[in-house]
Scaffold this motif. Sequence first.
Motif, PDB file in Angstrom:
ATOM      1  N   ILE A 195       1.276   4.160  -2.927  1.00 37.03           N
ATOM      2  CA  ILE A 195       1.103   5.609  -2.738  1.00 37.03           C
ATOM      3  C   ILE A 195       2.331   6.364  -3.218  1.00 37.03           C
ATOM      4  N   ILE A 196       3.506   5.808  -2.956  1.00 35.95           N
ATOM      5  CA  ILE A 196       4.745   6.491  -3.356  1.00 35.95           C
ATOM      6  C   ILE A 196       4.925   6.467  -4.874  1.00 35.95           C
ATOM      7  N   ILE A 197       4.705   5.299  -5.474  1.00 38.54           N
ATOM      8  CA  ILE A 197       5.002   5.146  -6.901  1.00 38.54           C
ATOM      9  C   ILE A 197       3.922   5.765  -7.781  1.00 38.54           C
ATOM     10  N   TYR A 198       2.679   5.457  -7.485  1.00 37.31           N
ATOM     11  CA  TYR A 198       1.621   5.931  -8.373  1.00 37.31           C
ATOM     12  C   TYR A 198       1.060   7.287  -7.975  1.00 37.31           C
TER      13      TYR A 198
ATOM     14  N   GLN B 144       0.831  -1.208   0.000  1.00 38.50           N
ATOM     15  CA  GLN B 144       0.000   0.000   0.000  1.00 38.50           C
ATOM     16  C   GLN B 144       0.866   1.259   0.000  1.00 38.50           C
ATOM     17  N   LYS B 145       1.898   1.238   0.845  1.00 44.26           N
ATOM     18  CA  LYS B 145       2.824   2.376   0.918  1.00 44.26           C
ATOM     19  C   LYS B 145       3.520   2.585  -0.417  1.00 44.26           C
ATOM     20  N   ALA B 146       3.996   1.477  -0.994  1.00 44.22           N
ATOM     21  CA  ALA B 146       4.702   1.551  -2.273  1.00 44.22           C
ATOM     22  C   ALA B 146       3.778   2.116  -3.343  1.00 44.22           C
TER      23      ALA B 146
ATOM     24  N   CYS C 166       2.916  -3.814  -6.370  1.00 44.27           N
ATOM     25  CA  CYS C 166       2.006  -3.019  -5.549  1.00 44.27           C
ATOM     26  C   CYS C 166       0.696  -2.695  -6.273  1.00 44.27           C
ATOM     27  N   ASN C 167       0.628  -2.981  -7.559  1.00 42.55           N
ATOM     28  CA  ASN C 167      -0.594  -2.694  -8.296  1.00 42.55           C
ATOM     29  C   ASN C 167      -1.615  -3.798  -8.043  1.00 42.55           C
ATOM     30  N   LYS C 168      -2.862  -3.391  -7.846  1.00 44.84           N
ATOM     31  CA  LYS C 168      -3.894  -4.395  -7.583  1.00 44.84           C
ATOM     32  C   LYS C 168      -4.267  -5.154  -8.846  1.00 44.84           C
TER      33      LYS C 168
END
Lengths: 279, 279, 279, 279
Positions: B17-20, B13-15, B82-84
């Motif tokens: 938020i940071i990446i996308y 989830q953190k990744a 990290c992508n759903k």
Amino acid sequence: MRALKTKYDIFRQKAYIIIYGSNTFAGRLFDLTLLGVILLSVLLVMLESIEKLDAKHHTFIVVSEWIITIFFSIEYALRIICNKRPLKYIFSFYGIVDLISILPMYLSFFVPGSRILSVIRALRLLRLFGILNLVHFTGQESQLKLAIKASRTKIIVFIYFILVVSILLGAIMYVIEGPESGFTSIPVSIYWCIVTLTTVGYGDIAPVTTLGQIIAAFIMIMGYGIIAVPTGIVTAEFANAKRNDPDMDGKRKCPSCTTIIYNEDSRYCHHCGEKLTHG
Amino acid sequence: MRALKTKYDIFRQKAYIIIYGSNTFAGRLFDLTLLGVILLSVLLVMLESIEKLDAKHHTFIVVSEWIITIFFSIEYALRIICNKRPLKYIFSFYGIVDLISILPMYLSFFVPGSRILSVIRALRLLRLFGILNLVHFTGQESQLKLAIKASRTKIIVFIYFILVVSILLGAIMYVIEGPESGFTSIPVSIYWCIVTLTTVGYGDIAPVTTLGQIIAAFIMIMGYGIIAVPTGIVTAEFANAKRNDPDMDGKRKCPSCTTIIYNEDSRYCHHCGEKLTHG
Amino acid sequence: MRALKTKYDIFRQKAYIIIYGSNTFAGRLFDLTLLGVILLSVLLVMLESIEKLDAKHHTFIVVSEWIITIFFSIEYALRIICNKRPLKYIFSFYGIVDLISILPMYLSFFVPGSRILSVIRALRLLRLFGILNLVHFTGQESQLKLAIKASRTKIIVFIYFILVVSILLGAIMYVIEGPESGFTSIPVSIYWCIVTLTTVGYGDIAPVTTLGQIIAAFIMIMGYGIIAVPTGIVTAEFANAKRNDPDMDGKRKCPSCTTIIYNEDSRYCHHCGEKLTHG
Amino acid sequence: MRALKTKYDIFRQKAYIIIYGSNTFAGRLFDLTLLGVILLSVLLVMLESIEKLDAKHHTFIVVSEWIITIFFSIEYALRIICNKRPLKYIFSFYGIVDLISILPMYLSFFVPGSRILSVIRALRLLRLFGILNLVHFTGQESQLKLAIKASRTKIIVFIYFILVVSILLGAIMYVIEGPESGFTSIPVSIYWCIVTLTTVGYGDIAPVTTLGQIIAAFIMIMGYGIIAVPTGIVTAEFANAKRNDPDMDGKRKCPSCTTIIYNEDSRYCHHCGEKLTHG
């Protein structure tokens, strides 16, 4: 002592009116003289760069350049002296231009060959915009500025787009054509791509392979097509500026409230209801 | 076990938020770092293509490229993790670009010389549009997109017309000029015709015979004339988009019915008759 | 005998629907086949002009060209047979193009080397406009045509102006530059002038003297400036056509009298006074 | 004596109607003959400049030129004689052009080689604008003139801007590239800069150093961008002229108050409320 100071103050005030103003005869004369000297100085730098002329008239050119440099130095000193906020002038755009247009000559005492940098003096030509600053002219200029300002963001996006496209296509052309056709490196290929995209087309580098020529043709048509984009942007702005321009040529004004009557066949003022007469 | 999974979930989830995302400080930092690394990687590919520089700093460049490739590989892996909906990303435009910009380096183990394909990495520059995606900017961009979209069909017809004309005139010029003047084949003649029609004019091929020059002059004037067509199309669209744009810069709105007040000196709302205040 | 005639009539009618129509499946198939064969025939002429390819695959190319020529001949015959007014077709633009695109092959029996004239077959590409004649497409095309038609006179005056200016400046450049710089005759100078004025700039001929370069610079700036004229003409026409276009995208229509409501915030139909609803 | 004078007067009057007028059959015939002779004379000067043709047909060309010169001389004499204010004609633009287009031939008796100056005769082509002066045509032309006139000031500012930019960038390129790359002097560099800025791009001079190519790329994109400015100016003027043009193609007028009805489907005059009939 006090009288001297007063005289000096009067001198500063007079100099200020002459140098910065353009309403008095002396001020106008100074502006025109400056205009002439700037043009002359640019001409001199040009002539000096022509080898044959320089060989023939070297002494004459150097002496003239020194005279002009001294004239510019005095002007620069006066501008600082008579200005109430000298620092503001010194660090303004024109202040810096004025300084670096006289520096190279003095530098040439210490660093031989640095005189060539006096070409920077050409920047002083920009002052002409100020000198020729007639009311009508400025009106036009500011309309130009407004239109360009309004479309600035769009033009930046556009230039960025061109650069990205050029890097992409330049890299591809480098792989396709290779060093034999003149595409010696990717930066050179990017340079070629910009030359092609902007329809300049020097021909110093030109694709030789079939695939390269097909991509080049594609780039050209694309460039030809997207030339429409900046034009479209600026034109729309111009048309807009024109529509909103209150100083439109020869529009009627309401005799009662002086509102401009845009619609030529209006019979009543749209603002105050005053009946209008034709003519 | 369950705690671990939760930790992993939190990491994902953190990744994400940071990446996308780009609202948090870390997200913004990541975007800017990515921007820097992309620019650096493109620069490196460029520098490597310059033979002299490559000879001097070969090891440095190769090591740097490997570092960047590993950075991009980790980024690619994280984006998938990290992508759903990882498949959606993998087969999206950016997903494919991200993959093929790291592949060539790994391929170079097996196929020597394939490293040159890493120029495709330049495509990642397109991500910058996303990264620099400020609100104001996007507004401009989307207006650009709308105008281009609206005039797409007209531009396709136009390009088709240019191609047909180029084939026709290219074939005619091949018959007239012949291989001696550089018109070695019809495809080359077509290439020349596009070069001329788009006013690029490399000069690598140029007509020599009188008849050829007359037709060339005719093609030029035609090209000069029809440049007006795409410009006209796009400009009309821009002017239209501008006229219909509700977010016009700083227009007043009626406080009662929220209608936009186009006329700046209106005193009453033209829609509901509400009295307007200036300001 | 009568039955035969009827059969022949039915055949003619069917052939007419297939060849000239595009509503039936067979008609659509014929159109697409023709499209393919035309593209193929143009491709063949192109390939034949490439010496290397011709040397290798000469027999294959010649045989293919004969097959295409026979196909075109049959098509031409059918078009005449099934048309109720065959003479009108024969002397129409497309009729003449269809004929002269098959003649060179037959002529090559008697006049060797005349096969090169089959490049004229490229003219058949113009038929594609007809084949691709979708409703939407035609709408766009006809708008293009209207805008071009409306600005025709202005464009003729413009081209005449360019020609007169080119002759004048070409003659002057011939006197100034002389044959040494490549300005071998006045017609060549005029050709150079058009090359420069249209910003093509091959560089096969370029001024060498100072005076020549000054005049060339003047011509370029002029050319750069007057490129605005055709653009301005066509754009104004486009904007006008757009404004008068009744099929504007997504405009509301009055539910009572179906008049188009141009003003988006109108509350009553400007034609019949019907109260309008939003949305 | 008096009768003779009257005859002479009648002759002058008739000559005036034929030469200056274009309403009578003779006047129209004279105009067309003049048109033909001017075109012929320009053609002759062109042909003479082609060395091969001149060598072959020298006598024929010289004799033809003398015939045309004598024709022009008689025309010139007649224009002076039959004009009531001969001095006005002599010192008018056309009067001077008519004179200097016949002078070189007579001069060639005294100064050999001066015949080449008869290229100035091409200026007479401008008369064609007058001869082809149909009503419709003039309408178009005057609209062109108006639009150009209205945007004159803006275009002068624009050209001045281009010149200043060219001098600045030309000087900088001279310092960067130096004489080895063809930038032999600042004037030559300025010439190159104009060639690039206007997207002509001969390629006779092209930057070689990396820095030079970067600046060149910058100049090209700038030139590509500012091409939008004159286009925007002229287009806005055209669109404006079009909007204000009272002779718009086939607009209805109110039968009661003669106001122009812009909206084609209006049923009532928007000015006086008169009911309109469709037409």
